[in-house]
Enzyme design. Structure first.
Site, PDB file in Angstrom:
ATOM      1  N   ARG A 221       0.858  -1.195   0.000  1.00  0.00           N
ATOM      2  CA  ARG A 221       0.000   0.000   0.000  1.00  0.00           C
ATOM      3  C   ARG A 221       0.890   1.241   0.000  1.00  0.00           C
ATOM      4  O   ARG A 221       1.676   1.424   0.929  1.00  0.00           O
ATOM      5  CB  ARG A 221      -0.893   0.014   1.240  1.00  0.00           C
ATOM      6  CG  ARG A 221      -1.719  -1.263   1.441  1.00  0.00           C
ATOM      7  CD  ARG A 221      -2.990  -1.220   0.618  1.00  0.00           C
ATOM      8  NE  ARG A 221      -3.647  -2.510   0.539  1.00  0.00           N
ATOM      9  CZ  ARG A 221      -4.798  -2.809   1.148  1.00  0.00           C
ATOM     10  NH1 ARG A 221      -5.388  -1.923   1.918  1.00  0.00           N
ATOM     11  NH2 ARG A 221      -5.349  -3.993   0.968  1.00  0.00           N
ATOM     12  N   GLU A 223       0.199   4.189   0.628  1.00  0.00           N
ATOM     13  CA  GLU A 223      -0.363   5.289   1.410  1.00  0.00           C
ATOM     14  C   GLU A 223       0.735   5.957   2.233  1.00  0.00           C
ATOM     15  O   GLU A 223       1.665   5.302   2.687  1.00  0.00           O
ATOM     16  CB  GLU A 223      -1.464   4.754   2.337  1.00  0.00           C
ATOM     17  CG  GLU A 223      -2.681   4.301   1.564  1.00  0.00           C
ATOM     18  CD  GLU A 223      -3.362   3.077   2.167  1.00  0.00           C
ATOM     19  OE1 GLU A 223      -2.929   2.644   3.255  1.00  0.00           O
ATOM     20  OE2 GLU A 223      -4.281   2.546   1.536  1.00  0.00           O
ATOM     21  N   ARG A 229      -0.448   1.433  13.121  1.00  0.00           N
ATOM     22  CA  ARG A 229      -1.171   0.250  12.631  1.00  0.00           C
ATOM     23  C   ARG A 229      -1.069   0.047  11.121  1.00  0.00           C
ATOM     24  O   ARG A 229      -1.698  -0.855  10.577  1.00  0.00           O
ATOM     25  CB  ARG A 229      -2.639   0.327  13.048  1.00  0.00           C
ATOM     26  CG  ARG A 229      -3.245   1.675  12.724  1.00  0.00           C
ATOM     27  CD  ARG A 229      -4.667   1.799  13.169  1.00  0.00           C
ATOM     28  NE  ARG A 229      -4.792   1.781  14.616  1.00  0.00           N
ATOM     29  CZ  ARG A 229      -5.942   1.693  15.263  1.00  0.00           C
ATOM     30  NH1 ARG A 229      -7.062   1.584  14.589  1.00  0.00           N
ATOM     31  NH2 ARG A 229      -5.981   1.707  16.567  1.00  0.00           N
ATOM     32  N   HIS A 230      -0.312   0.905  10.441  1.00  0.00           N
ATOM     33  CA  HIS A 230      -0.137   0.763   8.995  1.00  0.00           C
ATOM     34  C   HIS A 230       1.332   0.602   8.633  1.00  0.00           C
ATOM     35  O   HIS A 230       2.187   1.296   9.184  1.00  0.00           O
ATOM     36  CB  HIS A 230      -0.639   2.013   8.257  1.00  0.00           C
ATOM     37  CG  HIS A 230      -2.111   2.195   8.286  1.00  0.00           C
ATOM     38  ND1 HIS A 230      -2.747   2.960   9.228  1.00  0.00           N
ATOM     39  CD2 HIS A 230      -3.076   1.699   7.473  1.00  0.00           C
ATOM     40  CE1 HIS A 230      -4.052   2.919   8.992  1.00  0.00           C
ATOM     41  NE2 HIS A 230      -4.277   2.158   7.946  1.00  0.00           N
ATOM     42  N   GLU A 362      -8.900  -2.482  13.283  1.00  0.00           N
ATOM     43  CA  GLU A 362      -9.471  -3.298  12.205  1.00  0.00           C
ATOM     44  C   GLU A 362      -8.539  -4.470  11.905  1.00  0.00           C
ATOM     45  O   GLU A 362      -7.376  -4.276  11.574  1.00  0.00           O
ATOM     46  CB  GLU A 362      -9.659  -2.457  10.939  1.00  0.00           C
ATOM     47  CG  GLU A 362     -10.273  -3.282   9.807  1.00  0.00           C
ATOM     48  CD  GLU A 362     -10.281  -2.569   8.455  1.00  0.00           C
ATOM     49  OE1 GLU A 362     -10.688  -1.391   8.399  1.00  0.00           O
ATOM     50  OE2 GLU A 362      -9.877  -3.211   7.469  1.00  0.00           O
ATOM     51  N   SER A 365     -11.346  -7.174   6.620  1.00  0.00           N
ATOM     52  CA  SER A 365     -12.492  -6.660   5.868  1.00  0.00           C
ATOM     53  C   SER A 365     -12.929  -7.740   4.906  1.00  0.00           C
ATOM     54  O   SER A 365     -12.093  -8.478   4.378  1.00  0.00           O
ATOM     55  CB  SER A 365     -12.098  -5.436   5.036  1.00  0.00           C
ATOM     56  OG  SER A 365     -11.936  -4.314   5.852  1.00  0.00           O
ATOM     57  N   ARG A 412      -1.662  -7.209  12.058  1.00  0.00           N
ATOM     58  CA  ARG A 412      -2.654  -6.691  13.030  1.00  0.00           C
ATOM     59  C   ARG A 412      -3.128  -7.800  13.962  1.00  0.00           C
ATOM     60  O   ARG A 412      -3.317  -7.573  15.154  1.00  0.00           O
ATOM     61  CB  ARG A 412      -3.852  -6.099  12.283  1.00  0.00           C
ATOM     62  CG  ARG A 412      -3.465  -4.953  11.360  1.00  0.00           C
ATOM     63  CD  ARG A 412      -4.171  -3.690  11.734  1.00  0.00           C
ATOM     64  NE  ARG A 412      -3.837  -2.616  10.822  1.00  0.00           N
ATOM     65  CZ  ARG A 412      -4.717  -1.951  10.071  1.00  0.00           C
ATOM     66  NH1 ARG A 412      -5.989  -2.273  10.120  1.00  0.00           N
ATOM     67  NH2 ARG A 412      -4.317  -0.970   9.292  1.00  0.00           N
TER      68      ARG A 412
HETATM   69  P1  ATP Z   1      -7.405   0.543   7.283  1.00  0.00           P
HETATM   70  O1  ATP Z   1      -8.813   1.064   7.143  1.00  0.00           O
HETATM   71  O2  ATP Z   1      -7.077   0.120   8.663  1.00  0.00           O
HETATM   72  O3  ATP Z   1      -6.383   1.428   6.644  1.00  0.00           O
HETATM   73  P2  ATP Z   1      -8.059  -0.997   4.980  1.00  0.00           P
HETATM   74  O4  ATP Z   1      -9.533  -1.045   5.154  1.00  0.00           O
HETATM   75  O5  ATP Z   1      -7.473  -0.055   4.006  1.00  0.00           O
HETATM   76  O6  ATP Z   1      -7.356  -0.805   6.417  1.00  0.00           O
HETATM   77  P3  ATP Z   1      -8.211  -3.549   3.678  1.00  0.00           P
HETATM   78  O7  ATP Z   1      -8.013  -3.136   2.278  1.00  0.00           O
HETATM   79  O8  ATP Z   1      -9.586  -3.797   4.167  1.00  0.00           O
HETATM   80  O9  ATP Z   1      -7.504  -2.469   4.621  1.00  0.00           O
HETATM   81  O10 ATP Z   1      -7.246  -4.803   3.957  1.00  0.00           O
HETATM   82  C1  ATP Z   1      -7.632  -5.943   4.709  1.00  0.00           C
HETATM   83  C2  ATP Z   1      -6.803  -6.065   5.980  1.00  0.00           C
HETATM   84  O11 ATP Z   1      -5.409  -6.003   5.698  1.00  0.00           O
HETATM   85  C3  ATP Z   1      -7.036  -4.929   6.976  1.00  0.00           C
HETATM   86  O12 ATP Z   1      -8.173  -5.153   7.754  1.00  0.00           O
HETATM   87  C4  ATP Z   1      -5.761  -4.957   7.786  1.00  0.00           C
HETATM   88  O13 ATP Z   1      -5.794  -5.981   8.771  1.00  0.00           O
HETATM   89  C5  ATP Z   1      -4.716  -5.329   6.742  1.00  0.00           C
HETATM   90  N1  ATP Z   1      -4.084  -4.112   6.211  1.00  0.00           N
HETATM   91  C6  ATP Z   1      -4.504  -3.349   5.206  1.00  0.00           C
HETATM   92  N2  ATP Z   1      -3.688  -2.312   4.979  1.00  0.00           N
HETATM   93  C7  ATP Z   1      -2.696  -2.433   5.878  1.00  0.00           C
HETATM   94  C8  ATP Z   1      -1.525  -1.674   6.140  1.00  0.00           C
HETATM   95  N3  ATP Z   1      -1.228  -0.590   5.431  1.00  0.00           N
HETATM   96  N4  ATP Z   1      -0.718  -2.093   7.157  1.00  0.00           N
HETATM   97  C9  ATP Z   1      -1.022  -3.204   7.854  1.00  0.00           C
HETATM   98  N5  ATP Z   1      -2.100  -3.965   7.648  1.00  0.00           N
HETATM   99  C10 ATP Z   1      -2.938  -3.590   6.664  1.00  0.00           C
HETATM  100 MG    MG Z   2     -10.742  -2.578   5.445  1.00  0.00          MG
END
Ligand code: ATP
Ligand code: MG
Length: 438
Positions: A221, A223, A229-230, A362, A365, A412
């Site tokens: 990602r 971002e 947590r990211h 989270e 998803s 996570r």
């Molecule tokens: P958040 O809202 O917390 O940024 P997200 O909704 O963008 O997460 P999803 O695309 O739903 O993330 O990805 C599924 C799962 O993968 C998340 O619930 C999380 O546990 C994990 N995840 C996603 N992005 C990240 C990240 N940048 N770092 C660590 N774990 C991640």
């Molecule tokens: Mg999500």
């Protein structure tokens, strides 16, 4: 200082196998030197290996000059092999020690060390991550990765027991799964490619071939977030299941979480103790809160989130305080979930998506996916995405069965299992905006 070679020597015992009952036996142990002490008439050091530690005791009166010389040249964390005799000793840890006959110094650690490997001197996270190989020899970080290993192992065992097949999908991809903003571009011969954000589209297609698939792999990602947590590279446990709905895969997820928590509690009691973390296994069924109910609960406590917006971190935290433990948030607004999530039949403003939360964090998803092309194309357009960019995917979605799935962040999940408050604690070599090494 001349270092020794392993030569013909092989380890005969791990430190934990050196027991008082074996007194008089000759053994070879190998590992790192931790504490070194010189009490005048006697020299000691502790040898640490994967099984724990054992004391090496050298009384000046009874060991060779060469052995004493070698002990004098040791530094903490140096790698040694010791051939010696097991002796009972009341003062030694576990009542047993080894009196060395011969010592080989296999590698010498340069001093000063960047970290105190015993963990007695506190170091900040950046210093620890810079010297991660040393940091991981300390009891707390080592305990975290033992737990992470058992969590992944038991998740895998669970999914296999439910008839899921493990697959690997490409991490070099031509286009985005979610939106273009969070992609890392890479140069791929004459053109641009990207690092995969999620195995989403591949695992959906694979339900048409294997019905139940899972993948454990990296997601990337781009971002710019700098949170606890990211990370920009994370590990996701992803499943996709044919002939199933969101509710079905929520049950699978619940069962998996209960299994993983129970197994970690059973297999890692020692590690949890080291971390001083009391692990409570969540009880089924986990509470299911609709998005609307979550907004209501938050508003009652003075946290206002406008309808149709994702829950910002402080709101997630607040909800975590209100509900506690593991819970689902379901029935999300269609506009804030990805294009492949199925809108609800009775109210297309809402969709069959869910998030699994653990105390405000989270973890996963998921949702029911769209399996028919017409609706998928309609949904892409509604999201302002160009169906042409998804042409190869759409072509590959040949008579795919109704299906649902989720993505669970392993990093996570490990935070939840260990009580770590920063994701960097639970990843060996984390990647964030500032850190690309080691
Ligand atoms: P958040 O809202 O917390 O940024 P997200 O909704 O963008 O997460 P999803 O695309 O739903 O993330 O990805 C599924 C799962 O993968 C998340 O619930 C999380 O546990 C994990 N995840 C996603 N992005 C990240 C990240 N940048 N770092 C660590 N774990 C991640
Ligand atoms: Mg999500």
């Amino acid at each position: 200082m001349q270092l020794d070679d392993l030569g013909e020597w092989r380890r005969t015992h791990l430190s934990c196998e050196v027991k008082a009952e074996l007194a008089g036996e000759e053994v070879i142990v190998m590992g790192n030197v931790t504490d070194i002490r010189d009490l005048g008439g006697i020299k000691f050091f502790l040898l640490r290996d994967i099984g724990g530690t054992v004391q090496i005791t050298a009384p000046k009166s009874s060991v060779s000059a060469n052995v004493l010389e070698k002990i004098d040249s040791l530094t903490r964390e140096s790698v040694v092999a010791v051939r010696g005799k097991i002796t009972t000793a009341k003062q030694a840890p576990r009542g047993v020690e080894i009196v060395p006959l011969e010592i080989k110094i296999l590698n010498l650690a340069k001093t000063p060390l960047p970290l105190d490997p015993m963990g007695r001197v506190k170091a900040d996270l950046d210093t620890r991550l810079d010297a991660r190989s040393l940091d991981l020899r300390r009891p707390k970080p080592a305990a975290i990765f033992k737990i992470r290993h058992h969590a992944l192992q038991s998740a895998r065992e669970f999914l296999l027991s439910r008839g899921f097949m493990e697959v690997n999908t490409p991490k070099i991809v031509a286009s985005a799964t979610e939106s273009g903003a969070a992609l890392f571009p890479i140069s791929y011969f004459e053109r641009e490619a990207f690092l995969s954000q999620s195995p989403q589209l591949y695992k959906e297609v694979l339900t048409g071939c294997f019905e139940r698939v899972f993948e454990v792999g990296p997601i990337f990602r781009a971002e710019e977030h700098d949170t606890s947590r990211h990370l920009n590279e994370a590990i996701s446990i992803d499943i996709e299941m044919a002939f199933a709905t969101a509710e079905d895969v929520m049950c699978t997820l619940e069962d998996l979480i209960v299994r993983v928590f129970s197994e970690v509690k059973r297999r890692c009691a020692e590690e949890l103790k080291i971390l001083e973390h009391e692990l409570e296994v969540p009880k089924k069924p986990f509470p299911r809160l609709t998005y609307d109910e979550a907004l209501e609960e938050l508003e009652k406590r003075g946290v206002k989130v406008p309808w149709g917006k994702d829950l910002p971190t402080p709101a997630e935290r607040k909800l975590g305080e209100i509900i506690g433990g593991a819970y689902f948030v379901i029935d999300w607004p269609t506009e804030i979930k990805p294009f492949y999530i199925h809108p609800k039949k009775e109210n297309p403003k809402l969709c069959e998506a869910f998030d699994l939360m653990f105390e405000g964090l989270e973890l996963a998803s998921g949702g029911t996916r769209i399996h028919r092309e017409e609706l998928l194309v309609k949904q892409l357009k509604q999201k302002g995405l160009n169906p042409r960019n998804f042409e190869s995917h759409l072509k590959n979605m040949i008579a795919v069965p109704p299906h649902a799935g989720w993505g669970l962040g392993l990093d996570r999940l490990t935070m939840a299992l260990t009580g770590a408050d920063n994701i960097r604690e639970v990843v060996l070599f984390p990647r964030d905006r500032r850190r690309l090494t080691p």
